[in-house]
Design a protein around this motif. Structure first.
Motif, PDB file in Angstrom:
ATOM      1  N   GLN A 359       0.836  -1.208   0.000  1.00  0.00           N
ATOM      2  CA  GLN A 359       0.000   0.000   0.000  1.00  0.00           C
ATOM      3  C   GLN A 359       0.865   1.251   0.000  1.00  0.00           C
ATOM      4  O   GLN A 359       0.549   2.236  -0.608  1.00  0.00           O
ATOM      5  CB  GLN A 359      -0.896   0.006   1.257  1.00  0.00           C
ATOM      6  CG  GLN A 359      -1.884  -1.121   1.274  1.00  0.00           C
ATOM      7  CD  GLN A 359      -2.737  -1.092   0.024  1.00  0.00           C
ATOM      8  OE1 GLN A 359      -3.374  -0.104  -0.280  1.00  0.00           O
ATOM      9  NE2 GLN A 359      -2.735  -2.176  -0.733  1.00  0.00           N
ATOM     10  N   ALA A 360       1.956   1.206   0.751  1.00  0.00           N
ATOM     11  CA  ALA A 360       2.811   2.388   0.836  1.00  0.00           C
ATOM     12  C   ALA A 360       4.208   1.915   1.132  1.00  0.00           C
ATOM     13  O   ALA A 360       4.406   0.857   1.721  1.00  0.00           O
ATOM     14  CB  ALA A 360       2.323   3.306   1.962  1.00  0.00           C
ATOM     15  N   LEU A 372       7.288  -0.644   4.854  1.00  0.00           N
ATOM     16  CA  LEU A 372       6.279  -1.084   3.894  1.00  0.00           C
ATOM     17  C   LEU A 372       4.971  -1.324   4.631  1.00  0.00           C
ATOM     18  O   LEU A 372       4.967  -1.695   5.800  1.00  0.00           O
ATOM     19  CB  LEU A 372       6.706  -2.392   3.214  1.00  0.00           C
ATOM     20  CG  LEU A 372       8.072  -2.373   2.543  1.00  0.00           C
ATOM     21  CD1 LEU A 372       9.124  -2.957   3.462  1.00  0.00           C
ATOM     22  CD2 LEU A 372       8.048  -3.163   1.260  1.00  0.00           C
ATOM     23  N   GLU A 373       3.878  -1.126   3.905  1.00  0.00           N
ATOM     24  CA  GLU A 373       2.571  -1.424   4.498  1.00  0.00           C
ATOM     25  C   GLU A 373       1.874  -2.454   3.606  1.00  0.00           C
ATOM     26  O   GLU A 373       1.720  -2.238   2.409  1.00  0.00           O
ATOM     27  CB  GLU A 373       1.735  -0.144   4.569  1.00  0.00           C
ATOM     28  CG  GLU A 373       0.371  -0.374   5.157  1.00  0.00           C
ATOM     29  CD  GLU A 373      -0.474   0.904   5.183  1.00  0.00           C
ATOM     30  OE1 GLU A 373      -1.676   0.782   5.438  1.00  0.00           O
ATOM     31  OE2 GLU A 373       0.061   1.994   4.932  1.00  0.00           O
ATOM     32  N   PHE A 374       1.501  -3.583   4.206  1.00  0.00           N
ATOM     33  CA  PHE A 374       0.856  -4.667   3.447  1.00  0.00           C
ATOM     34  C   PHE A 374      -0.588  -4.848   3.897  1.00  0.00           C
ATOM     35  O   PHE A 374      -0.915  -4.592   5.052  1.00  0.00           O
ATOM     36  CB  PHE A 374       1.559  -6.007   3.718  1.00  0.00           C
ATOM     37  CG  PHE A 374       2.949  -6.109   3.177  1.00  0.00           C
ATOM     38  CD1 PHE A 374       3.168  -6.435   1.849  1.00  0.00           C
ATOM     39  CD2 PHE A 374       4.042  -5.885   3.997  1.00  0.00           C
ATOM     40  CE1 PHE A 374       4.461  -6.536   1.348  1.00  0.00           C
ATOM     41  CE2 PHE A 374       5.332  -5.991   3.505  1.00  0.00           C
ATOM     42  CZ  PHE A 374       5.546  -6.316   2.176  1.00  0.00           C
ATOM     43  N   ILE A 375      -1.425  -5.355   2.995  1.00  0.00           N
ATOM     44  CA  ILE A 375      -2.741  -5.864   3.415  1.00  0.00           C
ATOM     45  C   ILE A 375      -2.634  -7.383   3.369  1.00  0.00           C
ATOM     46  O   ILE A 375      -2.251  -7.965   2.350  1.00  0.00           O
ATOM     47  CB  ILE A 375      -3.855  -5.360   2.487  1.00  0.00           C
ATOM     48  CG1 ILE A 375      -3.982  -3.841   2.648  1.00  0.00           C
ATOM     49  CG2 ILE A 375      -5.176  -6.046   2.827  1.00  0.00           C
ATOM     50  CD1 ILE A 375      -5.056  -3.210   1.805  1.00  0.00           C
ATOM     51  N   VAL A 376      -2.951  -8.034   4.485  1.00  0.00           N
ATOM     52  CA  VAL A 376      -2.709  -9.476   4.623  1.00  0.00           C
ATOM     53  C   VAL A 376      -3.783 -10.261   3.871  1.00  0.00           C
ATOM     54  O   VAL A 376      -4.981 -10.040   4.065  1.00  0.00           O
ATOM     55  CB  VAL A 376      -2.715  -9.866   6.126  1.00  0.00           C
ATOM     56  CG1 VAL A 376      -2.469 -11.355   6.287  1.00  0.00           C
ATOM     57  CG2 VAL A 376      -1.660  -9.061   6.866  1.00  0.00           C
ATOM     58  N   VAL A 422      -0.620  -4.190   7.846  1.00  0.00           N
ATOM     59  CA  VAL A 422       0.555  -4.419   8.678  1.00  0.00           C
ATOM     60  C   VAL A 422       1.687  -3.494   8.221  1.00  0.00           C
ATOM     61  O   VAL A 422       1.976  -3.417   7.028  1.00  0.00           O
ATOM     62  CB  VAL A 422       1.018  -5.895   8.531  1.00  0.00           C
ATOM     63  CG1 VAL A 422       2.253  -6.161   9.359  1.00  0.00           C
ATOM     64  CG2 VAL A 422      -0.103  -6.822   8.971  1.00  0.00           C
ATOM     65  N   VAL A 423       2.293  -2.788   9.168  1.00  0.00           N
ATOM     66  CA  VAL A 423       3.426  -1.910   8.836  1.00  0.00           C
ATOM     67  C   VAL A 423       4.717  -2.618   9.228  1.00  0.00           C
ATOM     68  O   VAL A 423       4.898  -3.019  10.387  1.00  0.00           O
ATOM     69  CB  VAL A 423       3.309  -0.556   9.553  1.00  0.00           C
ATOM     70  CG1 VAL A 423       4.533   0.296   9.258  1.00  0.00           C
ATOM     71  CG2 VAL A 423       2.051   0.174   9.092  1.00  0.00           C
ATOM     72  N   VAL A 424       5.592  -2.809   8.240  1.00  0.00           N
ATOM     73  CA  VAL A 424       6.788  -3.642   8.417  1.00  0.00           C
ATOM     74  C   VAL A 424       8.042  -2.818   8.120  1.00  0.00           C
ATOM     75  O   VAL A 424       8.051  -2.018   7.184  1.00  0.00           O
ATOM     76  CB  VAL A 424       6.749  -4.834   7.414  1.00  0.00           C
ATOM     77  CG1 VAL A 424       7.963  -5.726   7.590  1.00  0.00           C
ATOM     78  CG2 VAL A 424       5.476  -5.637   7.602  1.00  0.00           C
ATOM     79  N   PHE A 425       9.087  -3.042   8.913  1.00  0.00           N
ATOM     80  CA  PHE A 425      10.392  -2.417   8.680  1.00  0.00           C
ATOM     81  C   PHE A 425      11.336  -3.481   8.175  1.00  0.00           C
ATOM     82  O   PHE A 425      11.352  -4.577   8.729  1.00  0.00           O
ATOM     83  CB  PHE A 425      10.948  -1.949  10.013  1.00  0.00           C
ATOM     84  CG  PHE A 425      10.921  -0.491  10.134  1.00  0.00           C
ATOM     85  CD1 PHE A 425      12.079   0.236  10.067  1.00  0.00           C
ATOM     86  CD2 PHE A 425       9.726   0.160  10.285  1.00  0.00           C
ATOM     87  CE1 PHE A 425      12.063   1.591  10.155  1.00  0.00           C
ATOM     88  CE2 PHE A 425       9.694   1.521  10.384  1.00  0.00           C
ATOM     89  CZ  PHE A 425      10.874   2.240  10.322  1.00  0.00           C
ATOM     90  N   ILE A 434       9.892 -10.634   2.140  1.00  0.00           N
ATOM     91  CA  ILE A 434       8.792 -10.348   3.067  1.00  0.00           C
ATOM     92  C   ILE A 434       7.435 -10.643   2.461  1.00  0.00           C
ATOM     93  O   ILE A 434       6.549 -11.160   3.103  1.00  0.00           O
ATOM     94  CB  ILE A 434       8.776  -8.857   3.466  1.00  0.00           C
ATOM     95  CG1 ILE A 434      10.137  -8.417   3.904  1.00  0.00           C
ATOM     96  CG2 ILE A 434       7.800  -8.608   4.593  1.00  0.00           C
ATOM     97  CD1 ILE A 434      10.217  -6.933   4.069  1.00  0.00           C
ATOM     98  N   GLY A 435       7.282 -10.270   1.160  1.00  0.00           N
ATOM     99  CA  GLY A 435       5.956 -10.367   0.539  1.00  0.00           C
ATOM    100  C   GLY A 435       5.312 -11.725   0.722  1.00  0.00           C
ATOM    101  O   GLY A 435       4.117 -11.836   0.953  1.00  0.00           O
TER     102      GLY A 435
END
Length: 439
Positions: A359-360, A372-376, A422-425, A434-435
């Motif tokens: 997402q971002a 990174l921001e993911f939608i699970v 989810v916001v991931v570093f 990660i994806g």
């Protein structure tokens, strides 16, 4: 192509993408190919012959980030017509971004218009609202924020381990996800301690923002008086958006430009002066300013004047440093925030190159980490274990989770559900891996 293009080529080639670089300057192509694993094509990207030679019909993403806006727009349209799956063009004109106009470009085949100066100005404006932080990014429509601050000697965090924090009540309101120390980025574990002068990257819930900012040891400053050095596009955008709320002095050494700016910015005081002239800057009241923003076209001028402002006691000092080699230097001499158009642009383009639904994404100045921001997705590996049992790579840390209206700071026992944001570093080495956890 230009500097922005060569920076992107270097960054993306490190992530396993096959990259072809087009430019009419053979020296620039030689420089890029010596630093990154790329194929180069010499020629004009607005000609069919060169685009065909670069095999544009097979490319997933065509990025035009030349200095000449019209060339970018034309090349991006041609590449799309020749078969590129997506095309992006860098522009220098806000008019193109107005909704009706933007739609025309989309109809012509350009998927994304990128205006780096506008994004950079937006970052500065955002930061001036949060003066103790050096970077500030919202995720999930503002429910989670990433704030970055330097630890002053007075900070209550100095000397504490991460594990000590997670045993206190604080662990529910924020999570430290990265530390930048002497030019090195650390993704911290429980045993890592905070030290004075660390740049700390923290994910926090919106309601805890002020509490977290107090941990830096700095006080928040209300910006009432501000000086901008440089009538660049970024400087003009910042002034035009803030001149109704703040007293602004904008300084530019070019007399003709100063006259034009005076007509354009009716509530900003325009001064025709050389920012490198220390006495003149003092006479214009530099030491009475709450904020100083240096956005001339020269990194050296910006760094020197920012140092002067810092020495004069200005609380919030922001400098545009386009020369990537100078960023660590500028941070080490205490300039609060560095703005860099290449990094800002790279963040925006980077998310188009990710195979997952990102997402971002944000490339951080002064740190190698990416956010990174993911939608699970349903049934993805992340939904089957608690965070501590997910087997994430060691250079990855999950900061926070948004589930509908609820916001959680991630801890080891947190469980992730389908459709969570989810916001991931992560460090660059781990980004490709990660994806798969969330897809």
């Amino acid at each position: 192509m230009g500097e922005m293009g060569s920076h992107l080529a270097k960054m993306l080639s490190g992530n396993g993408h096959d990259i072809t670089v087009i430019d009419s300057d053979p020296k620039l192509l030689a420089d890029v190919s010596s630093l990154a694993d790329v194929v180069t094509v010499e020629g004009d990207a607005t000609t069919f012959a060169v685009l065909r030679k670069a095999a544009v019909r097979k490319c997933d993403l065509f990025i035009a980030v030349n200095h000449v806006e019209n060339d970018n727009v034309l090349a991006a349209i041609m590449a799309k017509q020749l078969g590129a799956k997506k095309s992006i063009a860098r522009i220098d004109n806000n008019e193109y971004l107005e909704p009706n106009n933007k739609e025309m470009f989309i109809n012509m085949g350009i998927d994304y218009l990128l205006y780096p100066e506008k994004v950079a100005a937006g970052e500065v404006i955002n930061l001036l609202g949060h003066t103790a932080t050096t970077e500030y990014v919202d995720f999930s429509s503002g429910k989670l924020s990433l704030v970055v601050f330097r630890l002053e000697p007075t900070s209550p965090l100095v000397g504490k381990r991460l594990a000590d924090l997670s045993e206190s009540d604080m662990s529910m309101s924020f999570r430290a996800v990265a530390i930048s120390r002497s030019g090195q980025t650390i993704i911290p574990t429980g045993e890592d301690s905070f030290m004075e002068d660390d740049m700390v990257y923290v994910i926090t819930r919106q309601d805890s923002l002020h509490e977290v900012m107090a941990l830096s040891g700095q006080a928040d400053v209300r910006v009432k008086n501000m000086m901008i050095l440089g009538g660049s596009r970024i400087g003009v955008r910042i002034a035009s958006e803030l001149q109704d709320e703040i007293n602004i002095k904008l300084i530019d050494y070019n007399a003709d430009k100063a006259y034009r700016l005076a007509e354009l910015l009716d509530k900003t005081l325009i001064i025709n002066e050389d920012g490198r002239n220390t006495e003149a800057m003092m006479e214009e009241g530099l030491s009475n300013m709450d904020a100083f923003v240096a956005v001339t076209g020269r990194s050296e001028t910006n760094i020197l004047t920012a140092m002067l402002a810092k020495r004069m006691g200005v609380k919030k000092v922001i400098a545009e440093v386009e020369n990537l080699n100078y960023i660590n230097l500028a941070e080490s001499i205490g300039i609060d925030t560095i703005i860099n158009k290449k990094l800002v642009t790279a963040s925006n383009i980077f998310r188009f190159t990710m195979s997952t639904d990102v997402q971002a994404i944000k490339c951080l100045t002064g740190s190698d980490a990416e956010v990174l921001e993911f939608i699970v997705k349903p049934n993805s590996p992340a939904t089957k274990n608690r965070i501590k049992d997910m087997g994430l790579p060691k250079d990855v840390i999950i900061g926070g989770i948004v589930r509908g209206d609820k916001v959680f700071i991630a801890v080891g026992n947190t469980e992730i559900n389908a459709y969570d944001r989810v916001v991931v570093f992560a460090m660059p080495s781990a980004i490709d891996k990660i994806g798969s956890y969330f897809n």
